[in-house]
Design an enzyme around this catalytic site. Structure first.
Site, PDB file in Angstrom:
ATOM      1  CB  SER A 146       5.901  -2.053   0.255  1.00  0.00           C
ATOM      2  OG  SER A 146       4.821  -2.477   1.048  1.00  0.00           O
ATOM      3  CE1 TYR A 159       2.667   2.431   0.163  1.00  0.00           C
ATOM      4  CE2 TYR A 159       2.446   0.104   0.705  1.00  0.00           C
ATOM      5  CZ  TYR A 159       3.112   1.312   0.847  1.00  0.00           C
ATOM      6  OH  TYR A 159       4.211   1.390   1.660  1.00  0.00           O
TER       7      TYR A 159
HETATM    8  C1  GCO Z   1      -0.930  -1.015   4.868  1.00  0.00           C
HETATM    9  C2  GCO Z   1       0.212  -1.296   3.959  1.00  0.00           C
HETATM   10  C3  GCO Z   1       1.463  -0.500   4.323  1.00  0.00           C
HETATM   11  C4  GCO Z   1       2.534  -1.301   5.017  1.00  0.00           C
HETATM   12  C5  GCO Z   1       3.909  -1.368   4.497  1.00  0.00           C
HETATM   13  C6  GCO Z   1       4.437  -2.800   4.544  1.00  0.00           C
HETATM   14  O1  GCO Z   1      -1.403  -1.964   5.408  1.00  0.00           O
HETATM   15  O2  GCO Z   1      -1.368   0.091   5.020  1.00  0.00           O
HETATM   16  O3  GCO Z   1       0.404  -2.649   4.037  1.00  0.00           O
HETATM   17  O4  GCO Z   1       1.129   0.500   5.167  1.00  0.00           O
HETATM   18  O5  GCO Z   1       2.820  -0.727   6.231  1.00  0.00           O
HETATM   19  O6  GCO Z   1       4.111  -0.763   3.301  1.00  0.00           O
HETATM   20  O7  GCO Z   1       5.625  -2.911   3.892  1.00  0.00           O
END
Ligand code: GCO
Ligand code: CA
Length: 262
Positions: A146, A159
């Site tokens: 990500s 995350y």
């Molecule tokens: C958010 C997170 C993820 C991103 C993604 C970027 O803001 O909720 O940043 O949702 O979309 O993982 O790579």
């Protein structure tokens, strides 16, 4: 005679959680390059719908119900898949969840739940798929990372911790398994228009304009934009590529950005 380095004919690809969004787009890419698609999900309903969608697109596909965080069911499912469909040549650790809560308000159980699915899940599935790949003399593992493997953002601590960990797990898998002809790499999607980002993208949410201005390409990613990287890392074309994360992000990580009035 011409050799197609990107041809996946005869390969079996397990793409975890590929019942919608980015996972489904990548799975379709692998399917269109010739691979047989195997997907899993916790619930049978979503899985059946997804398999029907793959079949409607003319792709060979199979669905198995199992939870990536439960090692016993993962082991049972891998045995079933390899008996019924064939040895797994390509594993894409795509299944993941996100919880958006500021750190001071976040319950430990919620933090742990994200780490479990997004980081421990890829460990469990890879560990057990790699055993067979080692015996058979090779394979491809792709961990879906990500922007949050590199950057922080308000409210996504678990995350970011999981995806940062997954980037390092990718390097460690490459370290341990490259000698067995297993290429382990990651794909780091930028900001894509999916159901996961809908809450921060639609209905005039300010994050929508922010992302468009923060992305040099000037737009959200379309899930199909990920297919090229997925095919490359699944194919002979990447046979000496180990431990990298390819960021498919329209240039976000290349730049510090600019003031919003420029
Ligand atoms: C958010 C997170 C993820 C991103 C993604 C970027 O803001 O909720 O940043 O949702 O979309 O993982 O790579
Ligand atoms: Ca085969």
């Amino acid at each position: 005679m011409s050799i197609n380095l990107f041809d996946l004919t005869g390969k079996v690809a397990l793409i975890t959680g590929a019942v919608h969004g980015l996972g489904m787009a990548m799975a379709k890419g692998l399917g269109n390059a010739g691979a047989t698609i195997v997907v899993n999900n916790n619930s049978i309903e979503k899985l059946d719908e997804a398999v029907a969608e793959y079949k409607a697109a003319g792709l060979k596909s199979f669905g198995y119900v199992f939870d990536v965080t439960d090692e016993k069911s993962v082991i049972e499912a891998i045995t079933k898949i390899e008996t019924e469909v064939g040895p797994i040549d390509i594993l894409v650790n795509n299944a993941g969840i996100i919880k958006r809560t500021p750190i001071v308000d976040m319950e430990v159980v919620d933090f742990e739940a994200v780490i479990k699915v997004d980081l421990v899940g890829p460990f469990i599935v890879s560990k057990n798929v790699a055993k067979g790949m080692i015996q058979r003399g090779g394979g491809k593992i792709i961990n879906i990372c990500s922007m949050m493997s590199e950057l922080g953002r308000d409210s996504v601590s678990a995350y970011a911790a999981a995806k940062g960990g997954l980037k390092m797990l990718t390097k460690n898998m490459a370290t341990e398994w490259a000698k067995y002809n297993i290429q382990t790499n990651g794909i780091g999607p930028g900001y894509f228009a999916t159901s996961q980002t809908a809450p921060i993208r639609v209905n005039g949410h300010p994050f929508n304009d922010f992302i468009i201005s923060r992305t040099p390409a000037g737009r959200w990613g379309n899930p199909d934009d990920l297919q090229g990287a997925a095919i490359f890392l699944s194919s002979k074309a990447s046979d000496f590529v180990n431990g990298h994360v390819i960021y498919v992000d329209g240039g976000i990580l290349a730049t510090i950005g600019k003031p919003s009035n420029e």
